[in-house]
Motif scaffolding. Structure first.
Motif, PDB file in Angstrom:
ATOM      1  N   HIS A  78       0.847  -1.194   0.000  1.00 39.77           N
ATOM      2  CA  HIS A  78       0.000   0.000   0.000  1.00 39.77           C
ATOM      3  C   HIS A  78       0.883   1.245   0.000  1.00 39.77           C
ATOM      4  O   HIS A  78       1.967   1.240   0.565  1.00 39.77           O
ATOM      5  N   ASP A  88      -3.245  -1.077  -3.950  1.00 43.63           N
ATOM      6  CA  ASP A  88      -3.782   0.141  -4.563  1.00 43.63           C
ATOM      7  C   ASP A  88      -3.877   0.053  -6.083  1.00 43.63           C
ATOM      8  O   ASP A  88      -4.421   0.955  -6.723  1.00 43.63           O
ATOM      9  N   ASN A 128       0.808   5.350   0.982  1.00 44.64           N
ATOM     10  CA  ASN A 128       0.049   6.361   1.733  1.00 44.64           C
ATOM     11  C   ASN A 128       0.147   7.751   1.134  1.00 44.64           C
ATOM     12  O   ASN A 128      -0.549   8.651   1.579  1.00 44.64           O
TER      13      ASN A 128
END
Length: 146
Positions: free
Chosen positions: A38, A73, A40
């Motif tokens: 992932h 993602d 951020n």
């Protein structure tokens, strides 16, 4: 798939590392792949952080290429150092991205990564041919994970 460990099998990873070796065989350029679960922040900003973390900006001719993937993602970024960015055609990274994206959309992640690596390698060979007297493999070919 949401876990980095599940993204590529051991066999698929070895196929990609073999493609990196093939792509780098005739160039002083360096190609790395970094996979994370992932991201951020903006994926491009994170790719630049990883580029620096992997010391890809320390190559002699500034000709490193990073393919960054955030698995959960469904984001990826290709970034090159200033040496390669200064000599490739303006649309080169876009066409490489599109080649990879077409494979990714079909679930062919290994094939997409291999095609991106080989396409980058061909371009690196044009501008940074291997010099047997001065060149060395400056960075690991193994896939890194975050």
């Amino acid at each position: 798939m949401s876990k980095v460990e599940d993204f590529l099998s051991t066999e698929e990873e070895q196929e990609i590392v073999a493609a990196i070796r093939t792509a780098e065989r005739s160039t002083s350029g360096e190609i790395r792949i970094h996979i994370e679960d992932h991201v951020n922040i903006d994926p491009f900003e994170r790719a630049l952080e990883v580029f620096h973390m992997l010391k890809m900006d320390n190559t002699k001719l500034r000709n490193g290429v990073l393919i960054y993937v955030a698995v959960r993602d469904k984001k990826f970024v290709i970034c090159g150092d200033e040496g390669i960015n200064n000599v490739v055609p303006d649309n080169f990274w876009d066409t490489t991205r599109d080649t990879m994206r077409n494979q990714f959309r079909q679930g062919n992640f290994t094939k997409g990564l291999i095609e991106g690596v080989l396409q980058a390698g061909l371009e690196l060979q044009k501008h940074f041919p291997w010099d047997v007297d001065t060149d060395e493999n400056e960075l690991s070919n193994e896939i890194s994970r975050g």
